[in-house]
Enzyme design. Sequence first.
Site, PDB file in Angstrom:
ATOM      1  N   HIS A   1       0.802  -1.234   0.000  1.00 56.32           N
ATOM      2  CA  HIS A   1       0.000   0.000   0.000  1.00 56.32           C
ATOM      3  C   HIS A   1       0.830   1.277   0.000  1.00 56.32           C
ATOM      4  CE1 HIS A   1       0.895   0.033   4.336  1.00 56.32           C
ATOM      5  NE2 HIS A   1       0.658   1.319   4.277  1.00 56.32           N
TER       6      HIS A   1
HETATM    7  C1  UD1 Z   1      -2.171   6.025   5.152  1.00 56.12           C
HETATM    8  C2  UD1 Z   1      -0.898   6.597   5.769  1.00 56.12           C
HETATM    9  C3  UD1 Z   1       0.185   5.542   5.771  1.00 56.12           C
HETATM   10  C4  UD1 Z   1      -0.302   4.280   6.461  1.00 56.12           C
HETATM   11  C5  UD1 Z   1      -1.603   3.801   5.845  1.00 56.12           C
HETATM   12  C6  UD1 Z   1      -2.140   2.643   6.622  1.00 56.12           C
HETATM   13  C7  UD1 Z   1      -0.579   9.014   5.341  1.00 56.12           C
HETATM   14  C8  UD1 Z   1       0.185  10.002   4.575  1.00 56.12           C
HETATM   15  N1  UD1 Z   1      -0.402   7.719   4.968  1.00 56.12           N
HETATM   16  O1  UD1 Z   1      -1.881   5.701   3.811  1.00 56.12           O
HETATM   17  O2  UD1 Z   1       1.315   6.026   6.480  1.00 56.12           O
HETATM   18  O3  UD1 Z   1       0.683   3.272   6.325  1.00 56.12           O
HETATM   19  O4  UD1 Z   1      -2.563   4.865   5.886  1.00 56.12           O
HETATM   20  O5  UD1 Z   1      -3.038   1.889   5.903  1.00 56.12           O
HETATM   21  O6  UD1 Z   1      -1.285   9.350   6.256  1.00 56.12           O
HETATM   22  N2  UD1 Z   1      -9.099   4.732   0.543  1.00 56.12           N
HETATM   23  C9  UD1 Z   1     -10.361   4.175   0.427  1.00 56.12           C
HETATM   24  N3  UD1 Z   1     -11.039   3.901   1.577  1.00 56.12           N
HETATM   25  C10 UD1 Z   1     -10.548   4.156   2.819  1.00 56.12           C
HETATM   26  C11 UD1 Z   1      -9.262   4.739   2.918  1.00 56.12           C
HETATM   27  C12 UD1 Z   1      -8.554   5.022   1.770  1.00 56.12           C
HETATM   28  O7  UD1 Z   1     -10.831   3.913  -0.660  1.00 56.12           O
HETATM   29  O8  UD1 Z   1     -11.216   3.866   3.824  1.00 56.12           O
HETATM   30  C13 UD1 Z   1      -8.332   4.982  -0.717  1.00 56.12           C
HETATM   31  C14 UD1 Z   1      -8.625   6.337  -1.352  1.00 56.12           C
HETATM   32  O9  UD1 Z   1      -8.545   6.158  -2.729  1.00 56.12           O
HETATM   33  C15 UD1 Z   1      -7.464   7.178  -0.876  1.00 56.12           C
HETATM   34  C16 UD1 Z   1      -6.325   6.168  -0.805  1.00 56.12           C
HETATM   35  O10 UD1 Z   1      -6.932   4.957  -0.393  1.00 56.12           O
HETATM   36  O11 UD1 Z   1      -7.169   8.236  -1.740  1.00 56.12           O
HETATM   37  C17 UD1 Z   1      -5.203   6.540   0.142  1.00 56.12           C
HETATM   38  O12 UD1 Z   1      -5.702   6.752   1.470  1.00 56.12           O
HETATM   39  P1  UD1 Z   1      -4.902   7.700   2.490  1.00 56.12           P
HETATM   40  O13 UD1 Z   1      -5.525   7.634   3.830  1.00 56.12           O
HETATM   41  O14 UD1 Z   1      -4.696   9.039   1.895  1.00 56.12           O
HETATM   42  O15 UD1 Z   1      -3.465   7.062   2.542  1.00 56.12           O
HETATM   43  P2  UD1 Z   1      -3.039   5.545   2.753  1.00 56.12           P
HETATM   44  O16 UD1 Z   1      -2.375   5.077   1.518  1.00 56.12           O
HETATM   45  O17 UD1 Z   1      -4.169   4.759   3.297  1.00 56.12           O
HETATM   46  N1  UDP Z   2      -4.015  -5.422   8.621  1.00 56.08           N
HETATM   47  C1  UDP Z   2      -5.279  -5.981   8.725  1.00 56.08           C
HETATM   48  N2  UDP Z   2      -5.906  -6.379   7.588  1.00 56.08           N
HETATM   49  C2  UDP Z   2      -5.331  -6.273   6.346  1.00 56.08           C
HETATM   50  C3  UDP Z   2      -4.036  -5.695   6.269  1.00 56.08           C
HETATM   51  C4  UDP Z   2      -3.419  -5.268   7.409  1.00 56.08           C
HETATM   52  O1  UDP Z   2      -5.815  -6.103   9.833  1.00 56.08           O
HETATM   53  O2  UDP Z   2      -5.964  -6.652   5.367  1.00 56.08           O
HETATM   54  C5  UDP Z   2      -3.354  -4.960   9.844  1.00 56.08           C
HETATM   55  C6  UDP Z   2      -2.015  -5.590  10.088  1.00 56.08           C
HETATM   56  O3  UDP Z   2      -2.171  -6.833  10.716  1.00 56.08           O
HETATM   57  C7  UDP Z   2      -1.341  -4.550  10.962  1.00 56.08           C
HETATM   58  C8  UDP Z   2      -1.879  -3.248  10.422  1.00 56.08           C
HETATM   59  O4  UDP Z   2      -3.072  -3.574   9.709  1.00 56.08           O
HETATM   60  O5  UDP Z   2      -1.728  -4.702  12.311  1.00 56.08           O
HETATM   61  C9  UDP Z   2      -0.891  -2.590   9.509  1.00 56.08           C
HETATM   62  O6  UDP Z   2      -1.509  -1.509   8.886  1.00 56.08           O
HETATM   63  P1  UDP Z   2      -1.054  -0.974   7.454  1.00 56.08           P
HETATM   64  O7  UDP Z   2      -0.280  -2.010   6.741  1.00 56.08           O
HETATM   65  O8  UDP Z   2      -2.279  -0.436   6.811  1.00 56.08           O
HETATM   66  O9  UDP Z   2      -0.165   0.288   7.828  1.00 56.08           O
HETATM   67  P2  UDP Z   2       1.345   0.514   8.307  1.00 56.08           P
HETATM   68  O10 UDP Z   2       1.615  -0.390   9.456  1.00 56.08           O
HETATM   69  O11 UDP Z   2       2.227   0.273   7.129  1.00 56.08           O
HETATM   70  O12 UDP Z   2       1.373   1.954   8.667  1.00 56.08           O
END
Ligand code: UD1
Ligand code: UDP
Length: 368
Positions: free
Chosen positions: A207
Amino acid sequence: MLRVLTVVGARPQFIKAAAVSRAFAKATGVEESILHTGQHYDDAMSEQFFRELKIPTPCWNLGVGSSSHGAQTGRMLEQIEAVLLEARPDWVLVYGDTNSTLAGALASVKLHIPVAHVEAGLRSFNRRMPEEINRVLTDHAADLLFAPTETAVKNLADEGLTGEKVVNCGDVMYDVALASREDAARMGDALHRFGVKPGGFVLATVHRAENTDDPERLRNLVHGFAIVARQLPVVMPLHPRTRASAEASGLDLGAHAGVVVTEPVGYIEMAALESEAAVVATDSGGVQKEAYFHGRPCVTLRDETEWVELVQMGWNTLCPPNSPAAVAEAVLGAIGRKGAEGTPYGEGRASELIVEGLLARSATSGSV
Ligand code: UD1
Ligand code: UDP
């Protein structure tokens, strides 16, 4: 009564807050209320964790949703400020390195409300990562820094952040993993659902912006997993960001035999998959450590990692996705690998130590 307002917004923050909220509920003399920024909003990215991990319902949900970094952070900042002006907590608690973390910290310090940062001191030393900017700024704004490792304490010291404000409490994700171990062990259906056997599959998550927003890196990952799947099935719970990026670059993630693409799964199902995978391949911060907590080898699909201990101990290898062959070779090469023994992430008491740290610090500073 010490009043703590916790700011969360993204999936890993709900999981971390699950452990600390439980510790708040057990402690006396402290009261927690939760603010959800709404950064993550799909049921599978948000609500399901509140239900499954029994996290208290947020008092506020700002519903900011997705947008560019500036717009998203700006909306949060304005709305968190309004809540803080009304609620006037003694402390604001923020987690990790997302835009919700930075907005929570910035809104608080501008109102002179002290900030505590959980997962302080992590560094990739890559300033192109949005997370690196978020955590550096948050650490420098915070009054109390809960570092998960010795490496994190050293990183803080190198930036002049030392003394009583820094507490090495261990990693809260270890607390959550320990608390959920039995539930995960009972979730045998997780593997059945995806048609895989214990030890007979690779678990992959992707991601990170550097992988999803670069079509070539994303293609290398997808084609690399397809090569792996000729030998072992690959189960891939898909982050919505990755789904959107793949669609935008015309990549069909489910097109390859043996690659099982699914919606994001719940925490317990994820733990069940992690504990039975032959190899975990990921660009997630949390998933790297969880692979280790479950005794599984990990390949981190990035140029660098903040969790360097696991690379040093041999549990984790870095593999920048520069070609499909490099990805496949690293993943297949990790099968059966074990690393050194050790406890780099504390004793599984991070959440208690966080609550104790907040209470102790407030007693000495007279803010209770
Ligand atoms: C964010 C965090 C990242 C973290 C990740 C965990 C920032 C800059 N990044 O990244 O550090 O590792 O969360 O998962 O804060 N979207 C949906 N539904 C949702 C959420 C997101 O469709 O419920 C899609 C949207 O298209 C959105 C994209 O995901 O534009 C990115 O979501 P965003 O929260 O901006 O960043 P993450 O990549 O999730
Ligand atoms: N996780 C989850 N379901 C998924 C993918 C990840 O519950 O389908 C959990 C994972 O076990 C961990 C956390 O989400 O506890 C990690 O979050 P993510 O990878 O979104 O973000 P990061 O840790 O890179 O910020």
